[in-house]
Design an enzyme around this catalytic site. Structure first.
Site, short mmCIF file in Angstrom:
data_model
loop_
_atom_site.label_atom_id
_atom_site.label_comp_id
_atom_site.label_asym_id
_atom_site.label_seq_id
_atom_site.Cartn_x
_atom_site.Cartn_y
_atom_site.Cartn_z
CE LYS A 13 30.09 85.42 63.56
NZ LYS A 13 30.16 86.86 63.33
NE ARG A 88 28.26 85.48 58.33
CZ ARG A 88 29.33 86.22 58.37
NH1 ARG A 88 29.46 87.21 57.58
NH2 ARG A 88 30.29 85.96 59.19
NE ARG A 123 38.25 90.91 62.21
CZ ARG A 123 37.08 90.31 62.03
NH1 ARG A 123 36.55 89.58 62.99
NH2 ARG A 123 36.42 90.46 60.91
NE ARG A 155 38.32 89.39 57.34
CZ ARG A 155 37.33 88.86 58.02
NH1 ARG A 155 37.58 87.96 58.97
NH2 ARG A 155 36.08 89.19 57.80
NE ARG A 166 32.65 92.28 57.21
CZ ARG A 166 33.74 92.12 57.97
NH1 ARG A 166 34.69 93.01 57.95
NH2 ARG A 166 33.85 91.06 58.71
P1 ADP Z 1 32.92 88.29 60.18
O1 ADP Z 1 32.19 87.33 61.06
O2 ADP Z 1 33.89 89.11 60.92
O3 ADP Z 1 32.01 89.08 59.30
P2 ADP Z 1 33.67 86.16 58.38
O4 ADP Z 1 35.06 85.72 58.20
O5 ADP Z 1 32.72 85.27 59.08
O6 ADP Z 1 33.81 87.54 59.15
O7 ADP Z 1 33.03 86.54 56.98
C1 ADP Z 1 33.67 87.35 56.04
C2 ADP Z 1 32.89 87.41 54.74
O8 ADP Z 1 32.72 86.10 54.20
C3 ADP Z 1 31.47 87.94 54.85
O9 ADP Z 1 31.41 89.34 54.86
C4 ADP Z 1 30.84 87.33 53.60
O10 ADP Z 1 31.22 88.02 52.43
C5 ADP Z 1 31.47 85.95 53.55
N1 ADP Z 1 30.65 84.96 54.29
C6 ADP Z 1 31.04 84.26 55.39
N2 ADP Z 1 30.04 83.45 55.82
C7 ADP Z 1 28.99 83.65 54.98
C8 ADP Z 1 27.67 83.16 54.91
N3 ADP Z 1 27.20 82.25 55.80
N4 ADP Z 1 26.88 83.60 53.91
C9 ADP Z 1 27.32 84.49 53.02
N5 ADP Z 1 28.54 85.02 53.03
C10 ADP Z 1 29.39 84.61 54.00
#
Ligand code: ADP
Ligand code: ZN
Length: 209
Positions: A13, A88, A123, A155, A166
């Site tokens: 994404k 999400r 990554r 990360r 996840r």
């Molecule tokens: P990825 O898309 O690779 O999972 P992100 O950087 O988008 O990585 O998200 C990392 C973490 O940030 C998620 O696992 C969650 O803990 C938190 N997070 C990000 N966006 C949201 C969201 N919309 N709702 C809840 N938690 C979120």
């Protein structure tokens, strides 16, 4: 264009968001990056989010909804935006609907779980928010960010065990959004390819840009 990107963690994404962002000159809003920045700055929100994030869990809805509400009001979002990582959960999507901001398209990038697990191990990220991959998106100089020159890191939540958690969270809580948006007729699907450039072609075609 007001766009939502859906997909499992590691589906690509963020990379597609960067490309669309450059092409259309609209900002990418990544809740993950906003939360990580808050954490780095030691804000209360960041500290609260840390334990969820590190464990591969979602940060509570009210926290991310608050972040997005504020962010979407900023000037640079008025001519379009790309939401990367929000919504999400169904309650997050409902909160977005309640903001009465028109969404033009929801693009779901599909990648099978086995591929995600393999990809995530490669990554690498930079504190500036840029992300790379040891195989698919190499920086010009090994281990160094092209944009700011900082050292790249892995990360904490990209460790294999956390990635499985996840993915589980994704299937349980985020995947139902595909149906949610299919019902509105806004959902478009792209199958994530081995090469970023091939996925990009499909993305641009799906968006008609
Ligand atoms: P990825 O898309 O690779 O999972 P992100 O950087 O988008 O990585 O998200 C990392 C973490 O940030 C998620 O696992 C969650 O803990 C938190 N997070 C990000 N966006 C949201 C969201 N919309 N709702 C809840 N938690 C979120
Ligand atoms: Zn950087």
């Amino acid at each position: 264009m007001n766009l939502i990107l859906l997909g499992a963690p590691g589906a690509g994404k963020g990379t597609q968001a960067e490309i669309i962002c450059e092409k259309l000159n609209i900002p990418t809003i990544s809740t993950g990056n906003i939360i990580r920045a808050a954490l780095k700055n030691g804000t209360e929100m960041g500290l609260k989010a840390k334990e969820y994030m590190d464990a591969g869990k979602l940060v509570p809805d009210d926290v991310v909804i608050g972040i997005i509400k504020e962010r979407l009001l900023e000037d640079d979002c008025q001519s379009g935006f790309i939401l990367d990582g929000f919504p999400r959960t169904i309650p997050q999507a409902e909160a977005l609907d309640a903001m009465e901001i028109q969404i033009d398209c929801v693009l779901s990038i599909e990648v099978p779980d086995e591929k995600i697990v393999a990809r995530m191990s490669g990554r690498r990220v930079c504190p500036c928010g840029a992300s790379y991959h040891t195989e698919y998106k190499k920086p010009k100089q090994d281990g160094i960010c092209d944009i700011c020159g900082a050292k790249l890191t892995i990360r904490k939540d990209d460790e294999p065990a956390t990635v499985l958690d996840r993915l589980h969270v994704y299937h349980e809580q985020t995947e139902p959004l595909k149906d949610y948006y299919a019902k509105t007729g806004k959902l478009r699907t792209v199958v994530g390819q081995e090469e970023v450039a091939d996925t990009t072609k499909l993305t641009l075609a799906a968006l008609g840009i």
